[in-house]
Design a protein around this motif. Structure first.
Motif, PDB file in Angstrom:
ATOM      1  N   ASP A   4      15.471  74.903 -21.784  1.00 44.11           N
ATOM      2  CA  ASP A   4      16.232  74.557 -22.978  1.00 44.11           C
ATOM      3  C   ASP A   4      15.359  74.857 -24.208  1.00 44.11           C
ATOM      4  O   ASP A   4      14.182  74.488 -24.227  1.00 44.11           O
ATOM      5  N   PRO A   5      15.851  75.571 -25.226  1.00 47.30           N
ATOM      6  CA  PRO A   5      17.266  75.856 -25.482  1.00 47.30           C
ATOM      7  C   PRO A   5      17.736  77.252 -25.073  1.00 47.30           C
ATOM      8  O   PRO A   5      18.894  77.582 -25.292  1.00 47.30           O
ATOM      9  N   ASN A   6      16.866  78.119 -24.485  1.00 48.33           N
ATOM     10  CA  ASN A   6      17.284  79.512 -24.318  1.00 48.33           C
ATOM     11  C   ASN A   6      18.261  79.734 -23.175  1.00 48.33           C
ATOM     12  O   ASN A   6      18.944  80.752 -23.141  1.00 48.33           O
ATOM     13  N   SER A  24      12.446  74.233 -33.428  1.00 50.16           N
ATOM     14  CA  SER A  24      13.636  74.651 -32.699  1.00 50.16           C
ATOM     15  C   SER A  24      13.313  75.653 -31.595  1.00 50.16           C
ATOM     16  O   SER A  24      14.112  75.853 -30.704  1.00 50.16           O
ATOM     17  N   GLN A  25      12.116  76.304 -31.686  1.00 59.14           N
ATOM     18  CA  GLN A  25      11.759  77.274 -30.665  1.00 59.14           C
ATOM     19  C   GLN A  25      11.036  76.627 -29.484  1.00 59.14           C
ATOM     20  O   GLN A  25      10.730  77.296 -28.510  1.00 59.14           O
ATOM     21  N   GLU A  26      10.685  75.360 -29.554  1.00 56.79           N
ATOM     22  CA  GLU A  26       9.977  74.706 -28.459  1.00 56.79           C
ATOM     23  C   GLU A  26      10.883  74.624 -27.230  1.00 56.79           C
ATOM     24  O   GLU A  26      12.041  74.223 -27.312  1.00 56.79           O
ATOM     25  N   VAL A  27      10.338  75.034 -26.082  1.00 59.38           N
ATOM     26  CA  VAL A  27      11.113  75.127 -24.844  1.00 59.38           C
ATOM     27  C   VAL A  27      10.779  73.957 -23.933  1.00 59.38           C
ATOM     28  O   VAL A  27       9.616  73.535 -23.831  1.00 59.38           O
ATOM     29  N   THR A  28      11.794  73.443 -23.298  1.00 57.78           N
ATOM     30  CA  THR A  28      11.641  72.350 -22.344  1.00 57.78           C
ATOM     31  C   THR A  28      12.184  72.786 -20.985  1.00 57.78           C
ATOM     32  O   THR A  28      13.242  73.408 -20.901  1.00 57.78           O
ATOM     33  N   ALA A  29      11.442  72.474 -19.909  1.00 60.24           N
ATOM     34  CA  ALA A  29      11.917  72.728 -18.547  1.00 60.24           C
ATOM     35  C   ALA A  29      12.536  71.444 -18.011  1.00 60.24           C
ATOM     36  O   ALA A  29      11.943  70.362 -18.114  1.00 60.24           O
ATOM     37  N   PHE A  34      17.713  63.456 -11.688  1.00 63.00           N
ATOM     38  CA  PHE A  34      18.394  64.567 -12.339  1.00 63.00           C
ATOM     39  C   PHE A  34      18.156  64.499 -13.852  1.00 63.00           C
ATOM     40  O   PHE A  34      18.271  63.433 -14.458  1.00 63.00           O
ATOM     41  N   GLY A  35      17.854  65.647 -14.468  1.00 60.65           N
ATOM     42  CA  GLY A  35      17.587  65.688 -15.890  1.00 60.65           C
ATOM     43  C   GLY A  35      16.149  65.403 -16.248  1.00 60.65           C
ATOM     44  O   GLY A  35      15.794  65.326 -17.427  1.00 60.65           O
ATOM     45  N   MET A  36      15.288  65.266 -15.255  1.00 60.42           N
ATOM     46  CA  MET A  36      13.881  64.944 -15.466  1.00 60.42           C
ATOM     47  C   MET A  36      13.158  66.134 -16.108  1.00 60.42           C
ATOM     48  O   MET A  36      13.265  67.266 -15.649  1.00 60.42           O
ATOM     49  N   PRO A  37      12.417  65.920 -17.216  1.00 59.41           N
ATOM     50  CA  PRO A  37      11.656  67.025 -17.812  1.00 59.41           C
ATOM     51  C   PRO A  37      10.435  67.361 -16.954  1.00 59.41           C
ATOM     52  O   PRO A  37       9.783  66.470 -16.405  1.00 59.41           O
ATOM     53  N   ILE A  38      10.130  68.640 -16.843  1.00 61.55           N
ATOM     54  CA  ILE A  38       8.959  69.104 -16.106  1.00 61.55           C
ATOM     55  C   ILE A  38       7.945  69.606 -17.128  1.00 61.55           C
ATOM     56  O   ILE A  38       8.221  70.540 -17.879  1.00 61.55           O
ATOM     57  N   ALA A  82      14.091  77.745  -3.451  1.00 53.54           N
ATOM     58  CA  ALA A  82      14.541  77.539  -2.078  1.00 53.54           C
ATOM     59  C   ALA A  82      13.648  76.495  -1.406  1.00 53.54           C
ATOM     60  O   ALA A  82      12.570  76.150  -1.923  1.00 53.54           O
ATOM     61  N   PRO A  83      14.060  75.952  -0.256  1.00 55.27           N
ATOM     62  CA  PRO A  83      13.184  75.027   0.480  1.00 55.27           C
ATOM     63  C   PRO A  83      11.839  75.678   0.808  1.00 55.27           C
ATOM     64  O   PRO A  83      11.717  76.899   0.902  1.00 55.27           O
ATOM     65  N   ASN A  84      10.801  74.820   0.954  1.00 55.19           N
ATOM     66  CA  ASN A  84       9.446  75.256   1.317  1.00 55.19           C
ATOM     67  C   ASN A  84       8.847  76.195   0.263  1.00 55.19           C
ATOM     68  O   ASN A  84       8.284  77.247   0.589  1.00 55.19           O
ATOM     69  N   THR A  85       9.006  75.805  -1.005  1.00 60.12           N
ATOM     70  CA  THR A  85       8.503  76.610  -2.114  1.00 60.12           C
ATOM     71  C   THR A  85       7.545  75.768  -2.969  1.00 60.12           C
ATOM     72  O   THR A  85       7.783  74.571  -3.178  1.00 60.12           O
ATOM     73  N   THR A  86       6.479  76.416  -3.454  1.00 65.76           N
ATOM     74  CA  THR A  86       5.534  75.772  -4.370  1.00 65.76           C
ATOM     75  C   THR A  86       5.584  76.522  -5.699  1.00 65.76           C
ATOM     76  O   THR A  86       5.215  77.698  -5.770  1.00 65.76           O
ATOM     77  N   PHE A  87       6.029  75.845  -6.758  1.00 68.37           N
ATOM     78  CA  PHE A  87       6.306  76.471  -8.059  1.00 68.37           C
ATOM     79  C   PHE A  87       5.670  75.620  -9.154  1.00 68.37           C
ATOM     80  O   PHE A  87       5.824  74.399  -9.172  1.00 68.37           O
ATOM     81  N   SER A  88       4.956  76.276 -10.080  1.00 66.76           N
ATOM     82  CA  SER A  88       4.245  75.548 -11.138  1.00 66.76           C
ATOM     83  C   SER A  88       4.687  76.023 -12.516  1.00 66.76           C
ATOM     84  O   SER A  88       4.961  77.209 -12.720  1.00 66.76           O
ATOM     85  N   VAL A  89       4.743  75.070 -13.446  1.00 69.74           N
ATOM     86  CA  VAL A  89       4.972  75.380 -14.860  1.00 69.74           C
ATOM     87  C   VAL A  89       3.600  75.456 -15.519  1.00 69.74           C
ATOM     88  O   VAL A  89       2.919  74.448 -15.669  1.00 69.74           O
ATOM     89  N   THR A  90       3.193  76.653 -15.926  1.00 67.86           N
ATOM     90  CA  THR A  90       1.856  76.843 -16.493  1.00 67.86           C
ATOM     91  C   THR A  90       1.836  76.523 -17.980  1.00 67.86           C
ATOM     92  O   THR A  90       1.077  75.666 -18.444  1.00 67.86           O
ATOM     93  N   THR A  91       2.668  77.224 -18.769  1.00 73.34           N
ATOM     94  CA  THR A  91       2.770  76.941 -20.205  1.00 73.34           C
ATOM     95  C   THR A  91       4.220  77.042 -20.637  1.00 73.34           C
ATOM     96  O   THR A  91       5.003  77.812 -20.060  1.00 73.34           O
TER      97      THR A  91
END
Length: 739
Positions: free
Chosen positions: A72-74, A19-24, A50-54, A81-90
């Motif tokens: 999710d779930p927290n 239940s603690q596992e987080v999804t982006a 829309f709704g695509m998991p990262i 914003a436009p022109n942004t580079t953003f990464s999901v590390t862990t």
């Protein structure tokens, strides 16, 4: 039965972990064609929806699109914003693990949920920041800026083992010489958040429940190698060891009324010099900010001796702005009374705006600054407030851009509308190829209105009697060669001219459209185009430097950037010049051709110093083809110095901005011809200088100097014996109270 029982026991044991596992989740984006997602191996992820998991290791690049994510779930939500580079590390998979992210460039906002378990961290190239239950933003310009700004709560911001706390209403830049938190005004914070409003996600839905007290106490005894509970990007393990595991304290709660007062009310008290006379002033400026929508009123009392004597108050352009039509007999003059009512009401608007230029939709009502249509052949850096506060105008600038088709509208003054403009443009091959073709039309329906009715000058009299309307048309073409993060190159070309309309026949000038101002009839069988111009050039940027280089060509009375920053004070002169041409179009003075090179360059250093300068170097051909020197040169400069530039007590609280535009610059330096005896500050100069000292968190001491045109009591421009507008400096010294 035994197997089922065992499975139930295993499920019961593992469920809290699961239940603690987080999804982006990618909840929203503007345009999938302007969004790119790559996996941990650098391969492009196809089929964005829309709704695509990262997943962990994936990177989102926004080009001309924003994006919104939820955890999710927290319940934490993130805006890119436009022109942004953003990464999901862990992403957290069990208690004690971190959710970590990275922003390499661009701008983002996070509204972090207050949760009982699970750690969070957001990293920039050189720093780490985070909060618990906080609304904050990050702006990264590689090599120049890594700023953290906070709307609510308290943020731990660390780099290289050094950590500071950034509270509500503060900003800190990890690349600044001094790594410290700086207080912002409500307007500065609102501007930073202007492009970070959520479209589908709601910050009010983000959970803000505090951890239970006993659990919080237990968490203090947990292994310091684990991420701090409920912390969005809290200290790294190394930093905790250096600081003894201390956690930042939550920001003290501000009285709600005082918080509202600080953000919603501004007050200016001081003095201002207008037309050589010094006035005292007290100006109340209430502010409303709701997402991208912002508004402020301008409620001034400007007086000479007695602020309680209405007859002693300053009247812009001779108008009693507090009469609201009461100085008219509504029974006999209802139209004039109603017009004055709405004109006075409009003057109480400081600004009303939504979004900003280059947004799919934006508008602004109030002071209009730096508006350029196309590439500027008709309207270039137009400003309606060059004489503020002596003359106040409430303009309108509105734009709609659907990607392939767009339009922009401009109006100089809602209280007294006289200058109307619009541009329609298309990008036939967008988004693959962003070349654009535009059509601009601008009209001034009363350019002679600033001429005094009792003038004795024959040309001025003719301009008043004919009462011309300026009608300008232009085509523009924009072809991007390349646009990258480090450099860009765009080619362009514009062509434009004027076809005036004469309301009344006078002195041989016929009423109607004056085609002779665009087509000169040399003989019964020969004609040629006159009073038009074209430009061609390139512009773009190289790293922190912007550049522009163009060739300009114009003939007769036409001027490149006709509606420029000084147009409001020169429009009467242009009307007289048009009338002079129509009265004697064969005059060789009107058959000259002016051409030249315009260059402009600017740079920004660490968001502390911004400088921009441009110069137009002209030469001319007379009717016989002889090359002549031309007096139509132009110089423009701008310098902005931000707070913290000088890391010295008191001096670090000073910021300043200076803008200078001057036509006929070199002839004035050389004291040549008609410009002998003139100085660098006169009617041909637009100057504004502002120095702000933040004396206290709620008090700024401000000095403002501008060049203003002197006007007669009826609002018309006063001219000297040489026919040039009279001018005087306007000096304002004021205290700005932010509560």
């Amino acid at each position: 039965m035994r197997k089922l029982f065992i499975l139930l026991i295993v499920f019961a044991v593992l469920f809290p972990v699961f239940s603690q596992e987080v999804t982006a989740v990618l909840e929203y984006f503007d345009d999938p064609a302007e969004l790119e997602i790559t996996d941990a191996d650098g391969f492009t992820v196809e089929g964005i929806y829309f709704g695509m998991p990262i997943s962990e290791g994936e990177t989102i690049k926004t080009y001309n699109s924003s994006a919104e994510l939820s955890l999710d779930p927290n319940g934490t939500i993130i805006k890119l914003a436009p022109n942004t580079t953003f990464s999901v590390t862990t992403l957290q998979k069990e208690d004690g693990q971190e959710n970590s992210f990275n922003i390499a460039q661009g701008k983002m906002r996070a509204v972090a949920a207050k949760v009982k378990k699970g750690g969070y961290r957001i990293s920039t190239p050189t720093a780490v920041c985070g909060v618990r239950g906080t609304d904050f933003g990050i702006n990264v310009v590689p090599g120049q800026e890594e700023s953290l700004f906070v709307r609510e709560g308290l943020v731990a911001f660390s780099k290289g083992g050094e950590e500071i706390e950034v509270g509500a209403g503060q900003i800190a830049n990890a690349l600044a010489e001094t790594f410290s938190a700086v207080q912002m005004s409500a307007e500065q914070l609102s501007q930073l958040y202007s492009d970070l409003d959520f479209n589908v996600l709601n910050p009010d839905d983000v959970p803000q429940a505090e951890p239970a007290k006993d659990e919080a106490e237990n968490n203090k005894t947990e292994d310091t190698s684990a991420a701090d509970t409920g912390d969005m990007g809290q200290q790294t393990t190394a930093n905790k060891e250096e600081t003894g595991g201390a956690e930042p304290q939550e920001a003290a709660q501000e009285n709600p009324f005082m918080e509202w007062l600080r953000n919603a009310v501004g007050l200016e008290v001081g003095s201002v010099t207008i037309d050589g006379q010094t006035y005292s002033k007290a100006i109340l400026q209430p502010v409303i900010a709701l997402g991208k929508f912002k508004a402020s009123l301008y409620l001034p009392i400007i007086y000479t001796r007695d602020m309680f004597d209405l007859n002693d108050w300053y009247r812009p352009k001779g108008n009693n702005e507090w009469s609201f039509g009461s100085d008219y007999d509504w029974g006999k003059e209802p139209v004039n009374g109603l017009a004055d009512f709405f004109a006075d009401l409009a003057l109480k608007i400081r600004y009303i705006e939504y979004g900003k230029q280059r947004d799919p939709f934006f508008f602004k009502v109030g002071n209009i600054e730096g508006v350029t249509t196309g590439h500027g052949i008709l309207m270039n850096n137009y400003t309606n407030n060059t004489e503020f506060p002596a003359v106040r105008r409430v303009g309108l600038n509105l734009g709609i851009d659907s990607g392939k088709v767009g339009t922009e509208l401009i109006l100089n003054d809602l209280a007294e509308p006289e200058i109307f403009g619009g541009r329609l443009y298309v990008r036939p091959a967008a988004p693959t190829f962003k070349a654009a073709i535009g059509l601009t039309a601008i009209a001034d329906i009363d350019p002679a209105g600033d001429i005094s009715s009792d003038t004795t000058d024959p040309v001025s009299k003719a301009a008043l009697e004919t009462d011309p309307i300026f009608l300008n048309l232009a085509l523009d073409l924009d072809i991007p060669a390349f646009e990258t993060e480090l450099a860009s190159l765009i080619f362009f070309s514009d062509v434009g001219g004027m076809l005036p309309f004469i309301r009344n026949s006078y002195g041989g000038i016929q009423a109607g459209f004056s085609t002779s101002s665009l087509v000169y009839q040399k003989s019964s069988t020969e004609a040629e185009l006159r009073n038009y111009g074209f430009t061609a050039g390139l512009f773009g940027n190289i790293a922190i430097m912007t550049y522009r280089l163009e060739y300009r060509y114009f003939t007769g009375t036409f001027k490149n950037g006709f509606y420029g920053p000084d147009y409001e004070r020169k429009r009467a002169e242009y009307a007289k010049e048009l009338v002079s041409y129509l009265m004697d179009s064969s005059n060789p003075d009107f058959h000259n051709t002016t051409m030249g090179i315009y260059g402009n360059a600017g740079f920004n250093i660490a968001d502390k110093v911004t400088f921009n300068a441009g110069y137009f170097w002209p030469w001319a051909l007379d009717s016989n083809g002889n090359v002549l020197t031309s007096d139509e040169d132009e110089l423009n400069m701008g310098l902005i110095l931000e707070k913290g530039l000088v890391p010295v007590p008191r001096l670090e609280d000073i910021s300043a901005a200076f803008y200078y535009t001057r036509t006929h610059f070199i002839p004035t330096i050389l004291q040549k011809g008609d410009f002998k005896g003139t100085g660098l500050f006169d009617a041909n100069t637009v100057f504004r200088g502002e120095i702000i000292w933040a004396a206290a968190p709620t008090l700024d001491i401000v000095t403002i100097v501008t060049t203003n045109i002197i006007r007669n009591s009826d609002g018309s421009i006063a001219y000297d014996d040489n026919g040039a507008p009279k001018w005087a400096p306007s000096i304002s010294i004021e205290s700005r109270v932010h509560f």
